[in-house]
Design a protein around this motif. Structure first.
Motif, PDB file in Angstrom:
ATOM      1  N   ILE A 360       0.844  -1.204   0.000  1.00 31.75           N
ATOM      2  CA  ILE A 360       0.000   0.000   0.000  1.00 31.75           C
ATOM      3  C   ILE A 360       0.877   1.251   0.000  1.00 31.75           C
ATOM      4  O   ILE A 360       0.600   2.224  -0.711  1.00 31.75           O
ATOM      5  N   LEU A 363       2.356   1.815  -3.379  1.00 31.21           N
ATOM      6  CA  LEU A 363       1.297   2.239  -4.299  1.00 31.21           C
ATOM      7  C   LEU A 363       0.924   3.704  -4.047  1.00 31.21           C
ATOM      8  O   LEU A 363       0.771   4.493  -4.989  1.00 31.21           O
ATOM      9  N   ASN A 367       2.161   5.313  -7.416  1.00 36.02           N
ATOM     10  CA  ASN A 367       1.085   5.261  -8.426  1.00 36.02           C
ATOM     11  C   ASN A 367       0.703   6.638  -8.956  1.00 36.02           C
ATOM     12  O   ASN A 367       0.500   6.787 -10.168  1.00 36.02           O
ATOM     13  N   LEU A 370       4.512   8.087 -11.017  1.00 36.10           N
ATOM     14  CA  LEU A 370       5.363   7.396 -11.995  1.00 36.10           C
ATOM     15  C   LEU A 370       4.688   7.335 -13.358  1.00 36.10           C
ATOM     16  O   LEU A 370       3.465   7.182 -13.446  1.00 36.10           O
ATOM     17  N   LEU A 375       5.039   1.975 -14.269  1.00 33.12           N
ATOM     18  CA  LEU A 375       4.046   1.245 -13.461  1.00 33.12           C
ATOM     19  C   LEU A 375       3.723  -0.111 -14.090  1.00 33.12           C
ATOM     20  O   LEU A 375       3.360  -1.057 -13.394  1.00 33.12           O
ATOM     21  N   LEU A 455      -0.374  -6.193  -4.429  1.00 31.71           N
ATOM     22  CA  LEU A 455      -0.862  -4.819  -4.499  1.00 31.71           C
ATOM     23  C   LEU A 455      -0.123  -3.970  -5.528  1.00 31.71           C
ATOM     24  O   LEU A 455      -0.602  -2.906  -5.901  1.00 31.71           O
ATOM     25  N   VAL A 456       1.036  -4.404  -5.965  1.00 24.83           N
ATOM     26  CA  VAL A 456       1.821  -3.563  -6.882  1.00 24.83           C
ATOM     27  C   VAL A 456       2.082  -4.239  -8.227  1.00 24.83           C
ATOM     28  O   VAL A 456       2.803  -3.705  -9.061  1.00 24.83           O
ATOM     29  N   LEU A 457       1.485  -5.382  -8.424  1.00 23.32           N
ATOM     30  CA  LEU A 457       1.709  -6.147  -9.655  1.00 23.32           C
ATOM     31  C   LEU A 457       1.169  -5.379 -10.860  1.00 23.32           C
ATOM     32  O   LEU A 457       0.044  -4.886 -10.813  1.00 23.32           O
TER      33      LEU A 457
END
Lengths: 512, 358
Positions: A360, A363, A367, A370, A375, A455-457
């Motif tokens: 989180i 992100l 998010n 970038l 991303l 969460l960041v895939l």
């Protein structure tokens, strides 16, 4: 990368995302100070915290003792002559603890059925089961750290002591005190790994503090509240680090391959103890492997697993390999620059942050700013792996740096064209075994990472760990076993390569 | 199958290990960084028509449906799959965290409570798919923020080797009278069991529901890690029976396990229906493609395939198809609106945390 640049990169990597979490928590708490009551573990939450500390502490003590005794058996005596064999129990490190747990549940269920003469027993639950399964899950890591310790101890001190005293006395009065920093590091890491995860306790109907954090997080979807709630766990983790780190700073290491190959003369009771430990290590390795490989359809599952999960395997390897390589300059810079308590905290505090909060935080920071091209790249999963696992590499490198041969490095410093050339040309050469061990750790742990990666895939990408978790839920036992075997084969091949290089490096190291 | 539905994955590249020979480290590092950049560029090739879907529907079911959509429409689908370990909240959390710059176009959820939560937070966009004309009002948002796609039901899965016909459980309340170490349910703080708990809070009222769950906890009824865990324990005979979801139960029946599905409370309040939901994320980067995917997912033909694959067991449409594992008898379901259940989730969770998290 110079040490200062490496530390600056790490400083930014830690403080920017985790700072964002802290800021969010402050924004929530300043206008509503009553929210800070969440940070006080009272009543039920106090019980959960105590349960977590006791369980994690118990696992840390048992797994470290088993890991050290196992490493002593594997690295010395007859077994010590087989350098690759030493690292065999370490290969299961990337297997998710949940898979260890399922394998042990199967095995114990089967055993109970045999003992009672048929009939399936009720589900195994309770703290005892959690203690055992978690110990088995972290044993590869504590064994590896035990091996790193034993291969780094100052051999002349031990050999000198052996001239005057029997081996058990030398073990108690010389080897154990010398190994104490490594044991402390091993216990500290095991504690943090167990204290920040809730999956294995949940499987055995035991509620721990991380589940409380997760329940709050899933109920309110509020990372700030979850961060405040996680503060007591964070304080406990920092206290554990505060106990471990001074010990590690006092570590005395040698330069001659440690205690590898010493032919100890143990009394019968100690050989018996070693036999028990060897049996536990063998069980730790065989129960999951047999559970995965020996059932019908497992090997067919490897083929279907490779077909199904080829792209996931590729992406997982890219992330894990990138993290394994990039973690080294960061960990090296940290290990060389840990002079103030602030740096010690900065180096290791990510270990105490629950994985979803790491995701989180990344992100929240990256998010919005970038470019989409980044991303959509493996960048954020790699950063998540770096943030979570560079502290492990730092622990391992701390030992390696202490055995550096100062005279050679100082000589090279006179002639080196630049710090990078000096690092690559000499230090990397001298430190290759430790560097490869640290890198292998990060690789293995990154392969199995789930909580932050999810969460960041980047959309359209997935990892092997996610595919395994999905199939585990679906109940596709054959495919799960196949995918886990793929994971094991990848780790084995990588691990054997690293072990071969580590052993070659250790063998080729000149005497002090 | 690749996670990206139409484009092949970027090419694999050899990546040197950090060697210990003089001068090899720098090229190795450079190669790695170049590789990362190239992979980045390869990853960034955006197809002209793309849709990003976050889904908590099991990958094994959702992947073929999304692949078929990509093949039919030429739209590249980029899914992110949730995992059971995240208890279906991982992707919801991600949508919330990405709200200032949404990455997802469509949220395809295996249940409804998290979708209603996103709707309440203003994170969904109105979309009335043409294919949802025959979906009843109870199975879609009054503001067109979401539409139901196939239903699961809560069932009792019974091991027939351990429980004779005359002792079959009939109600969730039988959990209070059975041997506690031999019956179980998933943790009621998470997933569909949490939704079921909220439904009981709505149906019975908080004091009665709280008494029920406190009695379960006090008796030591086994709390499994998830609904699939309940199924596995029943199949293995380690539990006599347990409360779980129909998709997990039907999978066990279809695999030939010695189990039977009992629909609970058919003489009383009925069982809980759990519709899957699909919605367009507010500020979706690819709105046109998102609407096409939503239309495709709520289409009766897609729902039929989802039922055939075992993903869901009932249609959201009156008189629609149902999975054979649920039999042919009429199913009595709780007469509760989805909003009424969702409204109780906060209360029930607060109470259940005190009961089960200790």
């Amino acid at each position: 990368m110079t040490g200062r640049a490496g530390r600056l990169v790490w400083f930014l990597l830690v403080t920017v995302p985790l700072g964002a979490l802290v800021l969010a928590a402050l924004r929530l708490a300043v206008p509503r100070p009553e929210v800070m009551a969440l940070a006080l573990p009272t009543g039920r939450r106090w019980t959960l915290l105590v349960t977590t500390v006791v369980l994690a502490g118990g696992v840390a003590v048992v797994a470290t003792a088993l890991g050290f005794l196992g490493a002593l058996t594997l690295a010395t005596g007859r077994a010590g002559r087989h350098r690759l064999l030493r690292w065999l129990p370490v290969l299961l490190a990337p297997l998710p603890p949940y898979v260890h747990a399922l394998a042990w549940n199967d095995a114990l269920g089967w055993l109970a059925g045999v003992i009672t003469g048929g009939g399936a027993p009720p589900p195994a639950s309770g703290p005892g089961m959690v203690l055992w399964v978690e110990t088995m899950a972290v044993l590869p890591i504590t064994t590896a750290l035990g091996l790193v310790g034993i291969l780094n101890l100052p051999r002349p001190s031990v050999e000198a002591a052996r001239l005057h005293r029997a081996d058990p006395v030398v073990l108690g009065r010389v080897v154990l005190p010398l190994a104490a920093p490594f044991l402390a590091a091993s216990a500290g890491l095991a504690f943090l790994l167990v204290a920040t995860a809730h999956d294995v306790p949940s499987l055995h109907a035991v509620t721990t503090f991380p589940l409380e954090i997760f329940a709050e997080f899933s109920a309110g979807h509020d990372a700030a509240r979850a961060t405040i709630l996680a503060l007591p766990a964070l304080v406990v983790s920092v206290l554990v680090l505060a106990l471990v780190i001074p010990a590690l700073r006092r570590a005395r290491v040698g330069t001659t391959g440690g205690l590898a190959g010493i032919a100890w003369r143990w009394p019968a009771w100690f050989r018996g103890l070693q036999g028990v430990v060897a049996a536990v290590l063998a069980a730790q390795f065989l129960v999951p492997v047999v559970s995965l490989a020996a059932r019908p359809g497992s090997w067919k599952g490897v083929v279907s697993g490779l077909t199904l999960a080829g792209p996931e395997l590729g992406f997982s390897l890219i992330v894990a390999a990138s993290a394994a390589v990039l973690a080294i300059p960061l960990a090296s810079a940290l290990a060389r620059g840990l002079r103030s308590p602030l740096w010690w905290v900065l180096a290791f505090v990510p270990l105490a942050v629950p994985a979803p909060l790491v995701g989180i935080a990344l992100l929240a920071v990256f998010n919005p700013v970038l470019p989409m091209v980044l991303l959509d790249s493996p960048l954020l999963p790699v950063l998540a792996a770096l943030l979570r696992f560079t502290p492990f590499a730092t622990f391992v490198l701390l030992a390696g740096l202490r055995r550096r041969q100062r005279d050679r490095i100082d000589a090279v410093r006179v002639f080196q064209p630049g710090p990078l050339a000096g690092w690559v040309g000499v230090r990397l050469h001298l430190e290759a075994p430790t560097v490869l061990a640290a890198s292998g750790f990060v690789f293995a742990l990154s392969l199995g990472e789930l909580g932050a990666t999810l969460l960041v895939l980047p959309p359209g990408r997935s990892t092997l760990a996610i595919r395994i978790s999905n199939y585990l839920h679906y109940g596709a036992a054959q495919d799960v076993r196949g995918l886990c075997l793929v994971l094991l084969v990848v780790t084995t091949v990588t691990g054997l390569g690293v072990a071969a290089l580590v052993s070659r490096g250790a063998a080729g190291r000149p005497a002090a | 199958m690749p996670a990206t539905m139409s484009a092949p994955l970027h090419p694999h590249r050899r990546r040197p290990e950090p060697g210990h020979h003089r001068g090899r480290g720098a090229p190795a590092l450079s190669t790695l960084l170049c590789g990362l950049v190239l992979v980045t560029l390869a990853c960034s090739r955006e197809a002209s028509r793309t849709v990003v879907v976050y889904t908590s529907v099991d990958q094994v079911y959702s992947e073929p449906i999304l692949r078929e959509f990509a093949e039919r429409t030429g739209i590249r689908v980029r899914p992110v799959f949730d995992v059971e370990a995240a208890k279906t909240v991982g992707l919801v959390q991600r949508i919330i965290a990405e709200r200032r710059r949404p990455r997802a176009d469509v949220f395809w959820n295996s249940e409804f409570s998290q979708t209603l939560l996103l709707a309440a937070r203003g994170l969904l966009e109105a979309c009335r798919p043409a294919t949802a004309g025959d979906v009843p009002g109870t199975m879609r948002s009054s503001r067109d923020l979401w539409t139901g796609v196939g239903c699961r039901v809560r069932v009792l899965l019974v091991n027939t080797r351990r429980v004779p016909e005359e002792a079959m459980p009939r109600s969730v309340e039988d959990l209070l009278t059975a041997e506690p170490s031999r019956v179980g349910l998933a943790n009621p703080l998470f997933g569909t069991t949490a939704t079921h708990a909220a439904a009981l809070f709505a149906l019975w009222g908080p004091p009665e529901a709280e008494r029920f769950f406190r009695a379960l906890a006090d008796r030591g009824v086994h709390v499994a890690d998830g609904n699939a865990g309940v199924r596995d324990l029943v199949v293995a005979g380690r539990l006599d029976w347990g409360l779980t979801d129909s998709d997990d139960a039907c999978r066990a029946v279809e695999a030939g396990a010695p189990v039977r599905i009992v629909l609970p409370d058919q003489g009383g309040a009925g069982t809980l229906l759990i519709p899957g939901t699909v919605a367009v994320v507010a500020g979706a980067p690819h709105p046109r493609e998102a609407r096409k995917l939503v239309e495709y997912l709520v289409d009766a033909g897609t729902e039929q395939r989802l039922i055939e694959s075992g993903c869901v067991q009932l249609s959201v449409r009156p008189g629609g198809p149902r999975a054979p594992c649920l039999g042919t008898a009429p199913i009595r379901v709780m007469e509760l609106g989805l909003d009424a259940i969702h409204d109780r989730i906060g209360d029930s969770r607060r109470a259940l945390v005190e009961i089960f998290s200790r």
